[in-house]
Design a protein around this motif. Structure first.
Motif, PDB file in Angstrom:
ATOM      1  N   SER A   9       4.991  10.998 -21.547  1.00  0.00           N
ATOM      2  CA  SER A   9       6.340  10.412 -21.479  1.00  0.00           C
ATOM      3  C   SER A   9       6.845  10.400 -20.037  1.00  0.00           C
ATOM      4  O   SER A   9       6.439  11.224 -19.214  1.00  0.00           O
ATOM      5  CB  SER A   9       7.258  11.255 -22.373  1.00  0.00           C
ATOM      6  N   GLY A  10       7.731   9.459 -19.736  1.00  0.00           N
ATOM      7  CA  GLY A  10       8.336   9.391 -18.398  1.00  0.00           C
ATOM      8  C   GLY A  10       7.370   8.782 -17.392  1.00  0.00           C
ATOM      9  O   GLY A  10       6.517   7.963 -17.744  1.00  0.00           O
ATOM     10  N   GLY A  11       7.483   9.213 -16.132  1.00  0.00           N
ATOM     11  CA  GLY A  11       6.614   8.671 -15.078  1.00  0.00           C
ATOM     12  C   GLY A  11       5.185   9.139 -15.269  1.00  0.00           C
ATOM     13  O   GLY A  11       4.952  10.307 -15.576  1.00  0.00           O
ATOM     14  N   TYR A  41       8.089   8.776 -26.321  1.00  0.00           N
ATOM     15  CA  TYR A  41       8.929   8.937 -27.515  1.00  0.00           C
ATOM     16  C   TYR A  41       9.101   7.622 -28.281  1.00  0.00           C
ATOM     17  O   TYR A  41       9.415   7.629 -29.469  1.00  0.00           O
ATOM     18  CB  TYR A  41      10.295   9.507 -27.121  1.00  0.00           C
ATOM     19  N   ARG A  72       9.829   4.908 -20.924  1.00  0.00           N
ATOM     20  CA  ARG A  72      11.140   5.560 -20.960  1.00  0.00           C
ATOM     21  C   ARG A  72      11.830   4.996 -22.187  1.00  0.00           C
ATOM     22  O   ARG A  72      11.937   3.791 -22.358  1.00  0.00           O
ATOM     23  CB  ARG A  72      11.897   5.280 -19.660  1.00  0.00           C
ATOM     24  N   CYS A  73      12.242   5.893 -23.097  1.00  0.00           N
ATOM     25  CA  CYS A  73      12.756   5.465 -24.403  1.00  0.00           C
ATOM     26  C   CYS A  73      14.242   5.801 -24.491  1.00  0.00           C
ATOM     27  O   CYS A  73      14.618   6.963 -24.681  1.00  0.00           O
ATOM     28  CB  CYS A  73      11.957   6.190 -25.494  1.00  0.00           C
ATOM     29  N   PHE A  76      15.851   7.634 -27.651  1.00  0.00           N
ATOM     30  CA  PHE A  76      15.640   9.063 -27.895  1.00  0.00           C
ATOM     31  C   PHE A  76      16.800   9.921 -27.382  1.00  0.00           C
ATOM     32  O   PHE A  76      16.930  11.091 -27.736  1.00  0.00           O
ATOM     33  CB  PHE A  76      14.313   9.505 -27.263  1.00  0.00           C
ATOM     34  N   TYR A  77      17.656   9.341 -26.556  1.00  0.00           N
ATOM     35  CA  TYR A  77      18.844  10.081 -26.096  1.00  0.00           C
ATOM     36  C   TYR A  77      19.841  10.265 -27.248  1.00  0.00           C
ATOM     37  O   TYR A  77      20.723  11.109 -27.169  1.00  0.00           O
ATOM     38  CB  TYR A  77      19.535   9.328 -24.947  1.00  0.00           C
ATOM     39  N   ARG A  82      16.754  10.994 -32.948  1.00  0.00           N
ATOM     40  CA  ARG A  82      15.916  12.193 -32.990  1.00  0.00           C
ATOM     41  C   ARG A  82      15.853  12.772 -34.400  1.00  0.00           C
ATOM     42  O   ARG A  82      14.830  13.310 -34.819  1.00  0.00           O
ATOM     43  CB  ARG A  82      16.436  13.236 -31.981  1.00  0.00           C
ATOM     44  N   GLY A 102       7.689  14.739 -17.405  1.00  0.00           N
ATOM     45  CA  GLY A 102       8.553  15.350 -16.397  1.00  0.00           C
ATOM     46  C   GLY A 102       9.754  16.028 -17.028  1.00  0.00           C
ATOM     47  O   GLY A 102       9.831  16.192 -18.251  1.00  0.00           O
ATOM     48  N   ASP A 103      10.723  16.408 -16.198  1.00  0.00           N
ATOM     49  CA  ASP A 103      11.830  17.208 -16.733  1.00  0.00           C
ATOM     50  C   ASP A 103      12.684  16.456 -17.756  1.00  0.00           C
ATOM     51  O   ASP A 103      13.187  17.062 -18.699  1.00  0.00           O
ATOM     52  CB  ASP A 103      12.688  17.831 -15.621  1.00  0.00           C
ATOM     53  N   GLY A 104      12.802  15.132 -17.604  1.00  0.00           N
ATOM     54  CA  GLY A 104      13.533  14.355 -18.609  1.00  0.00           C
ATOM     55  C   GLY A 104      12.856  14.461 -19.968  1.00  0.00           C
ATOM     56  O   GLY A 104      13.511  14.707 -20.997  1.00  0.00           O
ATOM     57  N   SER A 105      11.543  14.320 -19.966  1.00  0.00           N
ATOM     58  CA  SER A 105      10.781  14.405 -21.217  1.00  0.00           C
ATOM     59  C   SER A 105      10.957  15.787 -21.865  1.00  0.00           C
ATOM     60  O   SER A 105      11.038  15.901 -23.090  1.00  0.00           O
ATOM     61  CB  SER A 105       9.301  14.161 -20.941  1.00  0.00           C
ATOM     62  N   GLY A 108      14.287  16.039 -23.676  1.00  0.00           N
ATOM     63  CA  GLY A 108      14.194  15.422 -25.000  1.00  0.00           C
ATOM     64  C   GLY A 108      13.484  16.338 -25.987  1.00  0.00           C
ATOM     65  O   GLY A 108      13.925  16.507 -27.134  1.00  0.00           O
ATOM     66  N   LEU A 111      15.644  19.325 -27.045  1.00  0.00           N
ATOM     67  CA  LEU A 111      16.672  18.920 -28.016  1.00  0.00           C
ATOM     68  C   LEU A 111      16.058  18.738 -29.399  1.00  0.00           C
ATOM     69  O   LEU A 111      16.581  19.230 -30.405  1.00  0.00           O
ATOM     70  CB  LEU A 111      17.338  17.609 -27.564  1.00  0.00           C
TER      71      LEU A 111
HETATM   72  P1  ADP Z   1      10.440  12.216 -16.737  1.00  0.00           P
HETATM   73  O1  ADP Z   1      10.010  12.895 -17.986  1.00  0.00           O
HETATM   74  O2  ADP Z   1       9.273  11.739 -15.917  1.00  0.00           O
HETATM   75  O3  ADP Z   1      11.445  13.042 -15.964  1.00  0.00           O
HETATM   76  P2  ADP Z   1      12.620  10.528 -17.746  1.00  0.00           P
HETATM   77  O4  ADP Z   1      13.702  11.355 -17.156  1.00  0.00           O
HETATM   78  O5  ADP Z   1      12.774   9.062 -17.681  1.00  0.00           O
HETATM   79  O6  ADP Z   1      11.181  10.851 -17.134  1.00  0.00           O
HETATM   80  O7  ADP Z   1      12.496  10.957 -19.286  1.00  0.00           O
HETATM   81  C1  ADP Z   1      11.493  10.385 -20.105  1.00  0.00           C
HETATM   82  C2  ADP Z   1      12.051  10.176 -21.486  1.00  0.00           C
HETATM   83  O8  ADP Z   1      12.435  11.437 -22.051  1.00  0.00           O
HETATM   84  C3  ADP Z   1      13.300   9.332 -21.553  1.00  0.00           C
HETATM   85  O9  ADP Z   1      13.035   7.954 -21.528  1.00  0.00           O
HETATM   86  C4  ADP Z   1      13.854   9.744 -22.912  1.00  0.00           C
HETATM   87  O10 ADP Z   1      13.124   9.122 -23.952  1.00  0.00           O
HETATM   88  C5  ADP Z   1      13.551  11.249 -22.918  1.00  0.00           C
HETATM   89  N1  ADP Z   1      14.714  11.978 -22.411  1.00  0.00           N
HETATM   90  C6  ADP Z   1      15.037  12.240 -21.116  1.00  0.00           C
HETATM   91  N2  ADP Z   1      16.203  12.916 -21.026  1.00  0.00           N
HETATM   92  C7  ADP Z   1      16.635  13.076 -22.291  1.00  0.00           C
HETATM   93  C8  ADP Z   1      17.796  13.673 -22.883  1.00  0.00           C
HETATM   94  N3  ADP Z   1      18.743  14.260 -22.138  1.00  0.00           N
HETATM   95  N4  ADP Z   1      17.933  13.635 -24.225  1.00  0.00           N
HETATM   96  C9  ADP Z   1      16.962  13.065 -24.982  1.00  0.00           C
HETATM   97  N5  ADP Z   1      15.848  12.480 -24.503  1.00  0.00           N
HETATM   98  C10 ADP Z   1      15.680  12.478 -23.180  1.00  0.00           C
END
Ligand code: ADP
Length: 322
Positions: A9-11, A41, A72-73, A76-77, A82, A102-105, A108, A111
């Motif tokens: 997921s993510g980058g 996701y 990037r989904c 899923f936010y 979810r 990465g940290d965004g993934s 998610g 959560l």
């Molecule tokens: P990375 O994981 O490389 O940091 P992103 O920040 O784009 O990349 O996050 C990847 C994916 O993880 C997002 O597109 C989304 O689906 C999920 N995600 C990121 N942040 C959140 C969040 N706060 N709540 C729910 N899902 C999230």
């Protein structure tokens, strides 16, 4: 723990495939059923999961990117999305989730788990090396070697034609890529977001009459503003009498065959992720700490990304550039 699901997921980052291979094969070794989905996701939102066999990961370890593809989904936010994913995974009997990203993934994943989803283990992958809790993220070594190869090539032409170059590397808001590629490439100056230098001071150093070198390479970290080197060069052109060429390395740093380090650490992290789920551990990432592979809690979602803590390598580059 009987069924695990894996996604990227993510980058994307080189070394993800080594981790995918290790998760699939380690699961098979421990007689776990292993599933995967495409596009992070989004694949879960689309209910598009499929079983993986050890042969499905044959011949992927040498490639950059991810054979599972990433995305990037946005959906899923949303908690509602979810909840549906949680129910879908429960119906399929998925007990564990391995997220390479990465940290965004990880936000998610944390959560999803806190809302009653499966047990989650993350494998940190980003060329920026900026995830809290681990000193290493998959892709970083390949990216710094890619940047170095480019700097070496630029050095040949800079030296032969007495040219000044500004090379911009990635790194998001951290200077890890910049300092490593800069030191290894013999850069005269390195500019990072953690230890900003005033362009006036830099111009003074470049203008100093004792400077004997006829060529020059300045490494600039993108510092959250891709293209920042174009702003820097504008100022330097005003403050110094020299002509500069700018080279933004951009996404070339995200691809390419992973180095030994990324393949080895990817393999070890993938194996550790499966073993951790089997041991009942959860809510964590595989992490490198003081050179040892271990687990660390999912990074605090409110904390800023990891950054350079010391200017040691910047000071060294100043000494070596004289
Ligand atoms: P990375 O994981 O490389 O940091 P992103 O920040 O784009 O990349 O996050 C990847 C994916 O993880 C997002 O597109 C989304 O689906 C999920 N995600 C990121 N942040 C959140 C969040 N706060 N709540 C729910 N899902 C999230």
């Amino acid at each position: 723990m009987k069924k695990i699901l894996l996604l990227t997921s993510g980058g994307d980052a080189p070394g993800m495939n080594a981790a995918i291979r290790a998760v699939v094969r380690s699961s098979h070794y421990h007689k776990l059923e292993i599933f995967a989905c495409h596009n992070g996701y989004q694949g879960l939102v689309d209910h598009d999961i499929f079983p993986m066999q050890p042969s499905d990961v044959t011949g992927c370890i040498q490639y950059g990117g991810t054979i599972l593809r990433s995305s990037r989904c946005r959906a899923f936010y949303e908690k509602e999305t979810r909840q549906k994913v949680k129910e879908f995974l429960a119906n399929k009997g998925i007990d564990g989730l391995v997220i390479i990203g990465g940290d965004g993934s990880f936000r998610g994943a944390a959560l999803l788990e806190s809302e009653g989803g499966p047990k989650c283990i993350g494998i940190p992958a980003t060329i920026d090396n900026d995830i809290r809790g681990t000193e290493y993220t998959l892709g970083f070594d390949t990216a710094r070697n890619t940047a170095l190869a480019a700097i070496d090539k630029i050095r040949d032409t800079a030296h032969s034609s007495n040219r000044y170059f500004i090379v911009e590397v990635m790194g998001r808001r951290a200077g890890f890529l910049a300092v490593d590629a800069g030191i290894a490439g013999g850069a005269e100056y390195i500019i990072t977001p953690e230890f900003p230098v005033s362009i006036e001071k830099l111009a003074k150093q470049i203008n100093a009459p004792k400077r004997e070198k006829k060529s020059l390479i300045i490494i600039v970290a993108e510092a959250g503003k891709p293209g920042i080197s174009l702003e820097i060069v504008k100022k330097l052109r005003d403050l110094t009498p020299f002509e500069y060429r700018v080279c933004v390395l951009g996404h070339t740093q995200r691809g390419g065959s992973p180095t030994v380090m990324d393949r080895e650490i990817g393999s070890r992290m993938g194996n550790l992720a499966v073993n951790s789920l089997l041991d009942g551990k959860t809510n964590a990432i595989t992490a490198m700490q003081k050179g040892r592979l271990t687990l660390a809690p999912f990074p605090d979602p409110d904390a800023p990304c990891r950054q350079l803590e010391t200017s040691d390598l910047l000071n060294l580059s100043e000494v070596l550039a004289t």
